[in-house]
Design an enzyme around this catalytic site. Structure first.
Site, PDB file in Angstrom:
ATOM      1  N   GLY A 279       0.717  -1.199  -0.088  1.00 44.32           N
ATOM      2  CA  GLY A 279      -0.123  -0.197  -0.034  1.00 44.32           C
ATOM      3  C   GLY A 279       0.703   1.229   0.074  1.00 44.32           C
ATOM      4  O   GLY A 279       2.248   1.055  -0.030  1.00 44.32           O
ATOM      5  N   GLN A 280       0.010   2.324  -0.202  1.00 43.28           N
ATOM      6  CA  GLN A 280       0.769   3.638  -0.170  1.00 43.28           C
ATOM      7  C   GLN A 280       0.198   4.637   0.717  1.00 43.28           C
ATOM      8  O   GLN A 280      -1.064   4.741   0.673  1.00 43.28           O
ATOM      9  CB  GLN A 280       0.975   4.243  -1.662  1.00 43.28           C
ATOM     10  CG  GLN A 280       1.468   5.605  -1.723  1.00 43.28           C
ATOM     11  CD  GLN A 280       2.952   5.520  -1.693  1.00 43.28           C
ATOM     12  OE1 GLN A 280       3.643   4.586  -1.964  1.00 43.28           O
ATOM     13  NE2 GLN A 280       3.588   6.652  -1.075  1.00 43.28           N
TER      14      GLN A 280
ATOM     15  N   GLY B 114       0.408   8.452   3.109  1.00 41.43           N
ATOM     16  CA  GLY B 114       0.951   9.819   3.424  1.00 41.43           C
ATOM     17  C   GLY B 114       2.170   9.675   3.940  1.00 41.43           C
ATOM     18  O   GLY B 114       3.250  10.437   3.782  1.00 41.43           O
ATOM     19  N   PHE B 115       2.763   8.727   4.693  1.00 42.75           N
ATOM     20  CA  PHE B 115       3.868   8.531   5.352  1.00 42.75           C
ATOM     21  C   PHE B 115       4.888   7.612   4.351  1.00 42.75           C
ATOM     22  O   PHE B 115       6.254   7.718   4.481  1.00 42.75           O
ATOM     23  CB  PHE B 115       3.946   7.553   6.462  1.00 42.75           C
ATOM     24  CG  PHE B 115       3.003   6.294   6.383  1.00 42.75           C
ATOM     25  CD1 PHE B 115       3.798   5.207   5.835  1.00 42.75           C
ATOM     26  CD2 PHE B 115       1.534   6.216   6.637  1.00 42.75           C
ATOM     27  CE1 PHE B 115       2.853   4.127   5.675  1.00 42.75           C
ATOM     28  CE2 PHE B 115       0.866   5.275   6.571  1.00 42.75           C
ATOM     29  CZ  PHE B 115       1.633   3.998   5.956  1.00 42.75           C
ATOM     30  N   GLY B 116       4.605   7.118   3.385  1.00 36.63           N
ATOM     31  CA  GLY B 116       5.363   6.448   2.497  1.00 36.63           C
ATOM     32  C   GLY B 116       4.868   5.056   1.910  1.00 36.63           C
ATOM     33  O   GLY B 116       3.544   4.955   2.416  1.00 36.63           O
TER      34      GLY B 116
ATOM     35  N   LYS C   5       7.776  -0.163   6.381  1.00 39.24           N
ATOM     36  CA  LYS C   5       7.070   0.943   5.877  1.00 39.24           C
ATOM     37  C   LYS C   5       8.567   1.853   5.673  1.00 39.24           C
ATOM     38  O   LYS C   5       9.496   2.017   6.425  1.00 39.24           O
ATOM     39  CB  LYS C   5       6.551   1.822   7.069  1.00 39.24           C
ATOM     40  CG  LYS C   5       5.182   1.235   7.255  1.00 39.24           C
ATOM     41  CD  LYS C   5       4.581   2.055   8.353  1.00 39.24           C
ATOM     42  CE  LYS C   5       3.154   1.539   8.669  1.00 39.24           C
ATOM     43  NZ  LYS C   5       2.503   2.276   9.661  1.00 39.24           N
TER      44      LYS C   5
ATOM     45  N   ASP D 225      -5.938   8.871  14.322  1.00 37.43           N
ATOM     46  CA  ASP D 225      -6.568   8.586  13.042  1.00 37.43           C
ATOM     47  C   ASP D 225      -7.030   7.070  13.056  1.00 37.43           C
ATOM     48  O   ASP D 225      -6.785   6.317  12.241  1.00 37.43           O
ATOM     49  CB  ASP D 225      -5.491   8.781  11.948  1.00 37.43           C
ATOM     50  CG  ASP D 225      -5.997   8.645  10.505  1.00 37.43           C
ATOM     51  OD1 ASP D 225      -7.109   9.001  10.446  1.00 37.43           O
ATOM     52  OD2 ASP D 225      -5.085   8.222   9.806  1.00 37.43           O
TER      53      ASP D 225
END
Length: 675
Positions: free
Chosen positions: A362-363, A365-367, A383, A480
């Site tokens: 997956g992708q 906002g953190f990378g 990650k 979140d």
């Protein structure tokens, strides 16, 4: 509730005295008998995340075999027992711990009594624990040796009150800290300490602390720190008796409840017998006045006394030197832990096949997140942080070390990190069954989650958040929480992910507010979306939205009624007011557990109330889920959404709403701060 045995004995003594002196023999026999009895403190077999075993299964056989060795085992040295039996996945691990002053025979009796109670109270449970006054017994199908575990915990209540709470608080804190240092420095035979202190009001407090000896000094200190910190909440500053956890326990009373024991000499190995006490065997001087015999009888004891004094001074100085280097040892331990968590970049590169697209999970906002396999066959998730956090290497290591210490079966475990050049990688345990949203929002996949599975997931998320909010070393606010951040393992047990990202990304924020709204629109509490104010209650709001999503199988962004679209909170509230709340339940679920479903809808609506003061804490939510006799308050109107993108909140501004929308795909942000 534990009532002091000493007070009962005084009553019995008065009764026997009234019967006459000849009854004193009965009194002493009763005291001996009462000393063998262990009061029950607490225990649980509510490990629904672990599962059950079937009768006559291999696990059942291994468990019975292992527990049966308690009565014949001769290796319960210093009151500690840790054995395993069988092969994975049916391997059983057991730990038995007796109080440090309990004799071996009494220890075996207590453990045998605990064994019979545990198997009767927790039939077919793969994991269970029970605490008595004199011993603790637990077993599990997972590794428990050398592991610090502070959940579940139990309080031991007492009826006695204190005269001066402030003075008592300071005295008990000082006593517990003193005993903690002594116990933690014990060896693999015993980590146990007792002492007493007298307050200014002439109240004497007797204290005891103990860890399972398989823990390191750092682990024992951590467990006792956690337990001691809960005393004000557990016992409300009374002579409460103490608190018990799987890896350690503490106790304090206004009477001496323990026997005085000999301090173990660290120079004597566990298998060596203790040296016998010195005995003066010199003969009596004869009446003839034999001067040589007289001199021997005087000089020899004197020399021995002098030697003993010198030995005591030497041991005291050595202990003082040891206390001086405690801080240095702790720092060295932290460095060793950090080194053990650091991965080589080439190792990660090989494990992920050079971060190939085929391994990309997956992708965000953190990378990007990649699947990997280490050389020993262990699966990992990596990650690869895509932006500079603004921290130096040392600060980054320290933050990773803090997050790595947050361990719970309902949290995704951080295994380590990698630093090389501009590369910053986080290595997590691999959770194979993707995330919760992959199942509940897919028309085909949601059929795999019946109500029993969904209810188990709700309870697991509750346990994970309760640990982050109240039981972990740091207080953690996730900020979140959403379906895509709940991962499912091979047995569909939930694990909360991205609960430590704030420590890895420096954001312009404080403990109470932030100038940048980062999260996911639809899950954010109104006070956070409007004013940047966050707390444990903003996590509770997100949890309520998530519960309603799990129940309905619908995203919070909206439920379709023909051409009309209504957001989930509005639909749930309207259905509740019209007494048709059951209509929000996913049609693929049967109604066999209607009461549980309705109770979860009720809890979900309590969590999303607009006023944060009206929302329950995670501790209260856990009670609501576990106790059906607990009546629930009536919920008030939740914070509504006009549609999937904009909040209908009083005083909302377009810029604030725009900020919330733009942050939807940003990195997950979590706030951690020391208790």
């Amino acid at each position: 509730m534990i009532v002091p045995i000493a007070s009962n004995i005084l009553i019995i003594e008065r009764t026997i005295r009234m019967a006459g002196v000849s009854s004193m023999l009965l009194f002493f026999l009763f005291v001996i008998l009462i000393s063998q009895v262990s009061a029950h403190i607490g225990g649980t077999c509510d490990y629904s995340m672990v599962g059950n075993y079937t009768a006559n299964s291999t696990y059942n056989t291994n468990l019975n075999t292992l527990l049966s060795t308690l009565s014949s085992n001769t290796e319960i040295n210093y009151g500690f027992y840790n054995f395993s039996h069988g092969q994975s996945p049916d391997r059983v691990n057991a730990i038995g711990l007796c109080r440090g002053d309990v004799e071996p025979d009494e220890c075996r009796s207590c453990l045998n009594y605990a064994r019979s109670n545990l198997t009767q109270d927790c039939p077919n449970q793969k994991e269970a624990i029970i605490h008595f006054d004199n011993c603790m017994l637990r077993y599990s199908n997972r590794t428990i040796f050398g592991q610090v575990e502070t959940f579940p915990g139990y309080c031991v209540q007492n009826l006695s009150n204190v005269t001066d709470e402030d003075e008592f608080k300071q005295a008990i804190v000082n006593l517990m800290r003193k005993l903690k240092d002594v116990a933690a420095s014990g060896d693999s035979r015993r980590k146990y300490a007792t002492d007493n202190v007298t307050t200014g009001n002439f109240e004497t407090i007797y204290g005891l602390v103990q860890c399972t000896p398989d823990l390191s000094e750092t682990q024992c200190n951590y467990c006792l720190d956690e337990t001691i910190s809960q005393i004000p909440y557990c016992c409300n500053l009374t002579f409460c008796g103490g608190a018990a956890r799987p890896s350690c326990n503490i106790r304090f009373e206004n009477y001496r409840f323990y026997k005085l024991t000999t301090v173990l000499d660290p120079e004597i190995p566990p298998s060596s017998p203790a040296p016998p006490p010195f005995a003066d065997t010199s003969p009596e001087p004869e009446e003839s006045g034999n001067t040589i015999v007289i001199m021997i009888s005087i000089v020899v004891p004197t020399i021995v006394v002098v030697l003993l004094i010198c030995l005591c001074l030497y041991l005291r100085r050595r202990k003082a030197r040891k206390n001086l280097v405690v801080k240095e040892d702790e720092i060295e331990d932290e460095i060793k832990i950090a080194e053990s968590l650091q991965f080589n970049f080439n190792t990660i590169q090989v494990a992920t096949e050079d971060f190939s697209d085929s391994n990309k999970l997956g992708q965000g906002g953190f990378g990007a997140v990649y699947r990997g396999r280490l050389s020993n066959g262990q699966m990992i998730a990596v990650k690869r942080l895509s932006r500079d956090s603004g921290q130096g290497d040392t600060e980054f290591k320290n933050e990773v070390l803090l997050v790595a210490k947050l361990q719970h079966r309902n949290l995704v475990r951080l295994l380590g990190f990698c630093l090389e050049g501009n590369e910053r990688l986080l290595v997590y345990e691999y959770v194979p069954n993707k995330s919760l949203d992959y199942f509940i929002f897919d028309p085909n996949m949601k059929a795999q989650l019946d109500w029993e599975s969904r209810y188990k997931i709700i309870r697991g998320i509750t346990r994970g958040l309760l640990y982050l909010h109240e039981d972990s070393r740091l207080r953690v606010i996730h900020r979140d929480l959403k379906a895509s951040n709940i991962l499912l393992d091979e047995e569909m047990h939930p694990k909360i992910a991205d609960f430590g990202m704030a420590r890895l990304f420096l954001v312009d924020q404080t403990h109470a507010n932030t100038t940048r709204i980062v999260g996911t629109c639809g899950y954010m509490a109104p006070e956070y979306a409007m004013h940047g104010q966050f707390s444990v209650k903003s996590d509770v709001f997100s949890f309520g939205v998530l519960v309603l999503e799990i129940l309905s199988g619908q995203k919070n962004s909206g439920i379709h009624h023909g051409e009309n679209v209504e957001d989930l909170l509005s639909f749930a509230w309207r259905s509740w007011k019209e007494q048709t709340a059951i209509n929000i339940v996913d049609p693929s679920l049967n109604n066999n557990s209607r009461n549980e479903m309705m109770r979860c809808i009720h809890i979900g609506l309590l969590c999303v109330q607009e006023n944060l003061a009206d929302r329950p804490t995670m501790a209260t939510i856990m009670l609501m889920l576990n106790s059906y006799s607990l009546s629930l308050p009536i919920p008030t109107k939740p914070a509504f959404y006009k549609n999937s993108r904009n909040r209908s909140l009083p005083g909302s501004s377009e810029s604030m709403i725009k900020s919330a929308q733009e942050s939807e795909n940003e990195a997950s942000i979590t706030e951690l701060y020391a208790r």
